[in-house]
Design an enzyme around this catalytic site. Sequence first.
Site, PDB file in Angstrom:
ATOM      1  N   GLN A  78      16.016 -24.627 -40.595  1.00 57.22           N
ATOM      2  CA  GLN A  78      14.737 -24.045 -40.996  1.00 57.22           C
ATOM      3  C   GLN A  78      14.103 -23.315 -39.815  1.00 57.22           C
ATOM      4  O   GLN A  78      13.377 -23.908 -39.020  1.00 57.22           O
ATOM      5  CB  GLN A  78      13.783 -25.115 -41.537  1.00 57.22           C
ATOM      6  N   PHE A  79      14.375 -22.009 -39.731  1.00 60.81           N
ATOM      7  CA  PHE A  79      13.860 -21.223 -38.610  1.00 60.81           C
ATOM      8  C   PHE A  79      12.340 -21.163 -38.596  1.00 60.81           C
ATOM      9  O   PHE A  79      11.736 -20.972 -37.544  1.00 60.81           O
ATOM     10  CB  PHE A  79      14.457 -19.815 -38.603  1.00 60.81           C
ATOM     11  N   THR A  80      11.695 -21.392 -39.728  1.00 62.97           N
ATOM     12  CA  THR A  80      10.235 -21.289 -39.784  1.00 62.97           C
ATOM     13  C   THR A  80       9.533 -22.391 -38.996  1.00 62.97           C
ATOM     14  O   THR A  80       8.321 -22.326 -38.794  1.00 62.97           O
ATOM     15  CB  THR A  80       9.727 -21.287 -41.236  1.00 62.97           C
TER      16      THR A  80
END
Length: 150
Positions: A78-80
């Site tokens: 999850q890059f966010t």
Amino acid sequence: MRILIQRVKRGSVSIHGRLKSSIGQGLLVFVGVEAADGEEDIEWLTGKLVRLRIFDDEQGVMNLDVQQIGGEVLVVSQFTLHASTRKGNRPSYIKAAPEPVSRPLYEQFARSVSTALGREVATGEFGAEMQVELVNDGPVTIWIDSKQRE
């Protein structure tokens, strides 16, 4: 590297309506990678994750880790998790590592957790549009950043 840990009764990842992975009681772990992350971050976070005592013992005290309860682990990229909201209302993801850096580190983290537990962990699919379902147990949600080490 950042991880967001959710203690769950169950969790799953689906892609295009098809179930990719699912777990019962255990930990759903979202993983965000920065360009500066490396093996040291993976090793430190793996140790914290597998020894984190957030499951209830017989007295109802959070005193047991995921191994002690025979729990499962689901690891999802999850890059966010590296979103910056400092300026304006649209998050910036400039701190998130690009795919050639983040994919191998995410995969290495999942393998590291699997090795530490002595069994396979479930995963999402890096870069895919995933639907993640979970039943948070508690709720218990914990954020750990390998750069802050709090």
